[in-house]
Motif scaffolding. Structure first.
Motif, PDB file in Angstrom:
ATOM      1  N   GLN A   7      36.902  17.183  85.160  1.00  0.00           N
ATOM      2  CA  GLN A   7      35.831  16.322  84.666  1.00  0.00           C
ATOM      3  C   GLN A   7      36.437  15.068  84.033  1.00  0.00           C
ATOM      4  N   ASP A   8      35.810  13.925  84.291  1.00  0.00           N
ATOM      5  CA  ASP A   8      36.327  12.645  83.819  1.00  0.00           C
ATOM      6  C   ASP A   8      35.507  12.125  82.642  1.00  0.00           C
ATOM      7  N   PHE A   9      36.213  11.685  81.608  1.00  0.00           N
ATOM      8  CA  PHE A   9      35.591  11.136  80.413  1.00  0.00           C
ATOM      9  C   PHE A   9      36.246   9.810  80.058  1.00  0.00           C
ATOM     10  N   ARG A  10      35.414   8.878  79.617  1.00  0.00           N
ATOM     11  CA  ARG A  10      35.916   7.643  79.020  1.00  0.00           C
ATOM     12  C   ARG A  10      35.857   7.874  77.519  1.00  0.00           C
ATOM     13  N   GLY A  19      38.912   6.911  63.242  1.00  0.00           N
ATOM     14  CA  GLY A  19      38.779   8.351  63.469  1.00  0.00           C
ATOM     15  C   GLY A  19      37.483   8.756  64.123  1.00  0.00           C
ATOM     16  N   THR A  20      36.671   7.785  64.596  1.00  0.00           N
ATOM     17  CA  THR A  20      35.396   8.086  65.253  1.00  0.00           C
ATOM     18  C   THR A  20      35.478   7.671  66.712  1.00  0.00           C
ATOM     19  N   TYR A  21      35.066   8.588  67.596  1.00  0.00           N
ATOM     20  CA  TYR A  21      35.214   8.402  69.037  1.00  0.00           C
ATOM     21  C   TYR A  21      33.902   8.690  69.759  1.00  0.00           C
ATOM     22  N   ASP A  22      33.704   7.998  70.865  1.00  0.00           N
ATOM     23  CA  ASP A  22      32.618   8.293  71.792  1.00  0.00           C
ATOM     24  C   ASP A  22      33.242   8.746  73.098  1.00  0.00           C
ATOM     25  N   PHE A  23      32.740   9.859  73.620  1.00  0.00           N
ATOM     26  CA  PHE A  23      33.208  10.442  74.866  1.00  0.00           C
ATOM     27  C   PHE A  23      32.075  10.335  75.879  1.00  0.00           C
ATOM     28  N   HIS A  30      24.556  13.668  84.626  1.00  0.00           N
ATOM     29  CA  HIS A  30      23.677  12.755  83.901  1.00  0.00           C
ATOM     30  C   HIS A  30      24.526  11.763  83.109  1.00  0.00           C
ATOM     31  N   ASP A  31      23.889  10.709  82.648  1.00  0.00           N
ATOM     32  CA  ASP A  31      24.533   9.767  81.729  1.00  0.00           C
ATOM     33  C   ASP A  31      24.557  10.462  80.373  1.00  0.00           C
ATOM     34  N   TYR A  32      25.662  11.094  80.048  1.00  0.00           N
ATOM     35  CA  TYR A  32      25.699  12.016  78.925  1.00  0.00           C
ATOM     36  C   TYR A  32      27.082  11.994  78.298  1.00  0.00           C
ATOM     37  N   GLY A  33      27.188  12.442  77.081  1.00  0.00           N
ATOM     38  CA  GLY A  33      28.463  12.511  76.405  1.00  0.00           C
ATOM     39  C   GLY A  33      28.275  12.991  74.982  1.00  0.00           C
ATOM     40  N   PHE A  34      29.260  12.701  74.143  1.00  0.00           N
ATOM     41  CA  PHE A  34      29.189  13.140  72.755  1.00  0.00           C
ATOM     42  C   PHE A  34      30.066  12.256  71.890  1.00  0.00           C
ATOM     43  N   GLY A  35      29.859  12.353  70.594  1.00  0.00           N
ATOM     44  CA  GLY A  35      30.661  11.625  69.629  1.00  0.00           C
ATOM     45  C   GLY A  35      31.400  12.601  68.735  1.00  0.00           C
ATOM     46  N   LEU A  36      32.488  12.137  68.186  1.00  0.00           N
ATOM     47  CA  LEU A  36      33.306  12.976  67.318  1.00  0.00           C
ATOM     48  C   LEU A  36      33.915  12.093  66.244  1.00  0.00           C
ATOM     49  N   SER A  37      33.905  12.601  65.023  1.00  0.00           N
ATOM     50  CA  SER A  37      34.449  11.829  63.913  1.00  0.00           C
ATOM     51  C   SER A  37      35.286  12.726  63.027  1.00  0.00           C
ATOM     52  N   ARG A  38      36.442  12.217  62.625  1.00  0.00           N
ATOM     53  CA  ARG A  38      37.297  12.924  61.666  1.00  0.00           C
ATOM     54  C   ARG A  38      37.008  12.363  60.286  1.00  0.00           C
ATOM     55  N   SER A  39      36.836  13.237  59.332  1.00  0.00           N
ATOM     56  CA  SER A  39      36.514  12.785  57.978  1.00  0.00           C
ATOM     57  C   SER A  39      37.680  12.053  57.315  1.00  0.00           C
ATOM     58  N   ASP A  40      38.905  12.336  57.782  1.00  0.00           N
ATOM     59  CA  ASP A  40      40.070  11.681  57.177  1.00  0.00           C
ATOM     60  C   ASP A  40      40.433  10.355  57.847  1.00  0.00           C
ATOM     61  N   GLY A  41      39.706   9.997  58.926  1.00  0.00           N
ATOM     62  CA  GLY A  41      39.944   8.729  59.598  1.00  0.00           C
ATOM     63  C   GLY A  41      41.196   8.664  60.449  1.00  0.00           C
ATOM     64  N   ALA A  52      38.398  18.998  72.329  1.00  0.00           N
ATOM     65  CA  ALA A  52      37.010  18.624  72.046  1.00  0.00           C
ATOM     66  C   ALA A  52      36.196  18.568  73.334  1.00  0.00           C
ATOM     67  N   ILE A  53      36.779  18.028  74.393  1.00  0.00           N
ATOM     68  CA  ILE A  53      36.088  17.958  75.684  1.00  0.00           C
ATOM     69  C   ILE A  53      35.834  19.361  76.222  1.00  0.00           C
ATOM     70  N   ARG A  54      36.812  20.233  76.139  1.00  0.00           N
ATOM     71  CA  ARG A  54      36.621  21.610  76.625  1.00  0.00           C
ATOM     72  C   ARG A  54      35.522  22.330  75.832  1.00  0.00           C
ATOM     73  N   ALA A  55      35.483  22.097  74.532  1.00  0.00           N
ATOM     74  CA  ALA A  55      34.438  22.705  73.703  1.00  0.00           C
ATOM     75  C   ALA A  55      33.059  22.178  74.118  1.00  0.00           C
ATOM     76  N   PHE A  56      32.964  20.889  74.389  1.00  0.00           N
ATOM     77  CA  PHE A  56      31.719  20.291  74.858  1.00  0.00           C
ATOM     78  C   PHE A  56      31.305  20.900  76.197  1.00  0.00           C
ATOM     79  N   LEU A  57      32.231  20.948  77.145  1.00  0.00           N
ATOM     80  CA  LEU A  57      31.915  21.481  78.474  1.00  0.00           C
ATOM     81  C   LEU A  57      31.500  22.955  78.427  1.00  0.00           C
ATOM     82  N   ALA A  58      32.070  23.711  77.502  1.00  0.00           N
ATOM     83  CA  ALA A  58      31.720  25.131  77.369  1.00  0.00           C
ATOM     84  C   ALA A  58      30.270  25.315  76.927  1.00  0.00           C
TER      85      ALA A  58
END
Length: 69
Positions: A7-10, A19-23, A30-41, A52-58
């Motif tokens: 699976q391909d992710f940008r 520390g904040t990312y958009d996948f 579908h036009d779909y994805g997720f965001g992830l943020s680390r509290s420590d930056g 994180a991607i594997r957890a999302f796909l699961a």
């Protein structure tokens, strides 16, 4: 670009939010994805992004292509 389990992710760092990312799931049904943020930056490592991607796909329902309810 990150490919995980066929699976391909940008992956983008949000401007002004360390520390904040958009996948964006480019190869998904579908036009779909997720965001992830680390509290420590701190920046995510490549293995952390892949985990994180594997957890999302699961959590994806194969019948709908969206997060399972």
């Amino acid at each position: 670009m990150v490919a995980v389990d066929g699976q391909d992710f940008r992956v983008r760092v949000r401007a002004g939010e360390p520390g904040t990312y958009d996948f964006d799931w480019l190869s998904g049904p579908h036009d779909y994805g997720f965001g992830l943020s680390r509290s420590d930056g701190v920046a995510l490592s490549r293995p952390e992004m892949e985990e994180a991607i594997r957890a999302f796909l699961a959590e994806i329902d194969p019948a709908t292509g969206y997060l399972a309810e």
